[in-house]
Design a protein around this motif. Structure first.
Motif, PDB file in Angstrom:
ATOM      1  N   ILE A 294       0.867  -1.183   0.000  1.00 37.06           N
ATOM      2  CA  ILE A 294       0.000   0.000   0.000  1.00 37.06           C
ATOM      3  C   ILE A 294       0.899   1.227   0.000  1.00 37.06           C
ATOM      4  O   ILE A 294       1.626   1.489   0.965  1.00 37.06           O
ATOM      5  N   VAL A 295       0.859   1.966  -1.081  1.00 36.68           N
ATOM      6  CA  VAL A 295       1.704   3.146  -1.234  1.00 36.68           C
ATOM      7  C   VAL A 295       0.918   4.367  -0.763  1.00 36.68           C
ATOM      8  O   VAL A 295      -0.168   4.659  -1.280  1.00 36.68           O
ATOM      9  N   VAL A 296       1.453   5.060   0.204  1.00 35.23           N
ATOM     10  CA  VAL A 296       0.795   6.263   0.724  1.00 35.23           C
ATOM     11  C   VAL A 296       1.096   7.432  -0.214  1.00 35.23           C
ATOM     12  O   VAL A 296       2.255   7.686  -0.535  1.00 35.23           O
ATOM     13  N   PRO A 297       0.070   8.134  -0.720  1.00 31.53           N
ATOM     14  CA  PRO A 297       0.327   9.256  -1.631  1.00 31.53           C
ATOM     15  C   PRO A 297       1.082  10.373  -0.932  1.00 31.53           C
ATOM     16  O   PRO A 297       0.823  10.698   0.229  1.00 31.53           O
ATOM     17  N   ARG A 298       2.016  10.956  -1.659  1.00 32.53           N
ATOM     18  CA  ARG A 298       2.830  12.036  -1.112  1.00 32.53           C
ATOM     19  C   ARG A 298       2.629  13.306  -1.925  1.00 32.53           C
ATOM     20  O   ARG A 298       2.503  13.245  -3.144  1.00 32.53           O
ATOM     21  N   ALA A 438     -12.451  16.198   5.593  1.00 31.65           N
ATOM     22  CA  ALA A 438     -12.382  14.760   5.819  1.00 31.65           C
ATOM     23  C   ALA A 438     -13.626  14.061   5.311  1.00 31.65           C
ATOM     24  O   ALA A 438     -13.917  12.930   5.697  1.00 31.65           O
ATOM     25  N   ASP A 439     -14.347  14.740   4.430  1.00 32.67           N
ATOM     26  CA  ASP A 439     -15.594  14.192   3.898  1.00 32.67           C
ATOM     27  C   ASP A 439     -15.306  13.467   2.579  1.00 32.67           C
ATOM     28  O   ASP A 439     -14.989  14.104   1.570  1.00 32.67           O
ATOM     29  N   PRO A 440     -15.386  12.151   2.517  1.00 35.39           N
ATOM     30  CA  PRO A 440     -15.114  11.432   1.268  1.00 35.39           C
ATOM     31  C   PRO A 440     -16.137  11.722   0.179  1.00 35.39           C
ATOM     32  O   PRO A 440     -15.822  11.676  -1.004  1.00 35.39           O
ATOM     33  N   GLN A 452     -13.848   4.041  -2.499  1.00 37.09           N
ATOM     34  CA  GLN A 452     -12.622   3.458  -1.964  1.00 37.09           C
ATOM     35  C   GLN A 452     -11.422   4.401  -2.167  1.00 37.09           C
ATOM     36  O   GLN A 452     -10.590   4.561  -1.268  1.00 37.09           O
ATOM     37  N   THR A 453     -11.361   5.033  -3.344  1.00 37.76           N
ATOM     38  CA  THR A 453     -10.268   5.975  -3.604  1.00 37.76           C
ATOM     39  C   THR A 453     -10.373   7.190  -2.692  1.00 37.76           C
ATOM     40  O   THR A 453      -9.363   7.699  -2.199  1.00 37.76           O
ATOM     41  N   ALA A 459      -7.543   8.792   4.432  1.00 36.28           N
ATOM     42  CA  ALA A 459      -6.656   8.111   5.383  1.00 36.28           C
ATOM     43  C   ALA A 459      -5.232   8.635   5.288  1.00 36.28           C
ATOM     44  O   ALA A 459      -4.531   8.735   6.308  1.00 36.28           O
ATOM     45  N   ALA A 460      -4.785   8.993   4.074  1.00 37.89           N
ATOM     46  CA  ALA A 460      -3.439   9.538   3.919  1.00 37.89           C
ATOM     47  C   ALA A 460      -3.334  10.950   4.476  1.00 37.89           C
ATOM     48  O   ALA A 460      -2.298  11.332   5.033  1.00 37.89           O
ATOM     49  N   ALA A 461      -4.403  11.737   4.349  1.00 42.31           N
ATOM     50  CA  ALA A 461      -4.375  13.115   4.826  1.00 42.31           C
ATOM     51  C   ALA A 461      -4.645  13.213   6.320  1.00 42.31           C
ATOM     52  O   ALA A 461      -4.151  14.137   6.984  1.00 42.31           O
TER      53      ALA A 461
END
Length: 473
Positions: A294-298, A438-440, A452-453, A459-461
């Motif tokens: 699982i690659v965390v976006p940077r 934080a609202d998907p 899911q995206t 989750a990353a932020a």
């Protein structure tokens, strides 16, 4: 029959029992209507079409003995012409039809605003092919590309659609074949001989040609599957006689040794298809699991984003970067966007799916709209006769009668000037918005992404909001 023989026999050629002959010993005459004898480079005198076939009342011109004769049937495929032999030789004088086509090509280039260098490159190619082959028969596309490879002073890219529009081109079917299908053929050659029949069954199932009706998988997907499976089959080939001998442990070992998730998907597809076709009795990949990274976006550093648009010199490039960096559109969506779906008065851009159905509206900001306006003004000045319906086009796509979108290579070249890809800009934009909320659901509506995206970016932020689940005893 041979047109030279037809000119000799006349009406008798239609009678039964006329012997077929190929420019060898046989009846000859020096004054066949429409033909003359010319001594070739090998010293052999051959009958070729006379100059009068190109124009009326012209004097005899030194034409090539390789002049193509219209209407002559092909007995067997001829080998490719070696144009490098004629590269430095003096060209025969053009016939009337070739001269007229040359003038028409010059008018076509001026009307479309070609640069002088590009015009001269294509004109040299047109002159060479018509001087040596004439225009009694359509030009082979393979010959145009062969000439373009002789020197940087030749080009065939825009000459191909020009001749095709006028019915003067024989397309090169090998060149226009599906590249992914050709890739499948190349990968198939690497499969061990004892496993090839089973792999062919799998390919047939993927293409919807199995015993039962199924969805047809694109050749691109088939090529991707084979890319993961072929190395595994090469390792298994010497030790087995059939895929029936493969066990779950062997599949697990193969998955652990390479990119696990992608290879497992391909192997599952292989064994599932073989079991469905009753080639094997047990699916060894059914219960296999693979670990997945699982690659965390940077985010992209802010100093590298400073002055992003100003570093792109072309209006098309500025619009592409703005759509990726501001509106987080993917490369495919940007390249396929149509002018008919752009509403500048409402500030919206419609996006369509593969079937052509409008699936989403993107609301553009004023800055992006100003960039699009500048780009369209430049486009109308440079390519006033282009009918390409896409928002972003290049000089190649502007003159292609097929109206293709911007090529992936040209699109990625824009972002290589910046030092990062369009995907990095898209990730940075979505991640920046995820920090603000934080609202998907908000991310799904703004960027058109799945649930899911959206949760992936949330989750990353906000990692503090996602604690590890307790272990259930």
């Amino acid at each position: 029959m041979c047109l030279y023989g037809l000119a000799h026999f006349g009406e008798r050629a239609s009678a039964a029992g006329v012997q077929l002959w190929i420019d060898g010993p046989g009846p000859r005459r020096q004054n066949w209507p429409g033909y003359r004898l010319v001594t070739g480079p090998d010293g052999v005198r051959r009958a070729v079409a006379a100059v009068e076939t190109c124009g009326e009342e012209q004097q005899e011109l030194p034409e090539s003995p390789a002049l193509v004769t219209a209407g002559q049937l092909v007995l067997f495929p001829a080998p490719p012409r070696r144009w490098e032999v004629l590269h430095q030789r003096e060209l025969p004088v053009l016939c009337y039809q070739a001269e007229a086509l040359r003038r028409e090509f010059a008018q076509h280039a001026a009307r479309h605003g070609w640069k002088q260098k590009a015009f001269h490159q294509h004109q040299r190619t047109l002159t060479m092919v018509t001087a040596w082959l004439g225009l009694d028969a359509p030009v082979e596309e393979a010959d145009l590309w062969a000439i373009s490879r002789l020197d940087t002073g030749y080009s065939a890219l825009r000459l191909v659609p020009f001749l095709d529009e006028r019915g003067l081109l024989v397309p090169d079917h090998i060149r226009h074949a599906d590249p992914h299908r050709a890739g499948v053929a190349r990968l198939r050659q690497r499969v061990p001989a004892n496993l090839l029949s089973e792999v062919d069954v799998w390919i047939a199932v993927l293409r919807g040609e199995g015993r039962r009706e199924s969805r047809t998988v694109p050749w691109k997907t088939v090529s991707g599957y084979l890319g993961y499976v072929v190395p595994v089959l090469e390792a298994w080939g010497p030790s087995i006689a059939s895929l029936r001998e493969i066990t779950a442990d062997q599949v697990q070992e193969a998955v652990d040794g390479i990119d696990g998730a992608s290879a497992l998907y391909a192997l599952r597809s292989l064994f599932k298809a073989l079991k469905r076709e009753r080639v094997i009795f047990h699916d060894p990949a059914r219960a296999i699991r693979a670990s997945r990274r699982i690659v965390v976006p940077r985010p992209v550093p802010s100093d590298r984003l400073a002055g992003l648009i100003d570093r792109i010199p072309t209006p098309v490039g500025k619009v592409a970067v703005a759509l990726a960096a501001i509106h987080a559109l993917g490369a495919h969506a940007i390249r396929e966007a149509l002018l008919t779906d752009l509403n500048r008065s409402k500030g919206t851009l419609g996006l369509r799916d593969a079937s052509g159905k409008l699936v989403r509206l993107v609301y553009l900001d004023e800055f992006t709209l100003s960039l699009i306006a500048s780009m369209l003004k430049k486009r109308a000045t440079r390519w006033p006769y282009s009918t390409n319906p896409h928002v972003l086009i290049t000089r190649v796509a502007a003159h292609d009668p097929a109206d293709p979108p911007m090529s992936p290579y040209a699109f990625q070249r824009i972002f290589r000037q910046l030092g990062f890809s369009d995907r990095q800009l898209r990730i940075d934009r979505i991640l920046d918005q995820a920090r603000e909320t934080a609202d998907p659901v908000h991310l799904m509506k703004v960027f058109g992404i799945s649930d899911q995206t959206a949760m992936y970016y949330i989750a990353a932020a906000h990692p503090e909001k996602f604690t590890a689940e307790p272990i259930i005893p």
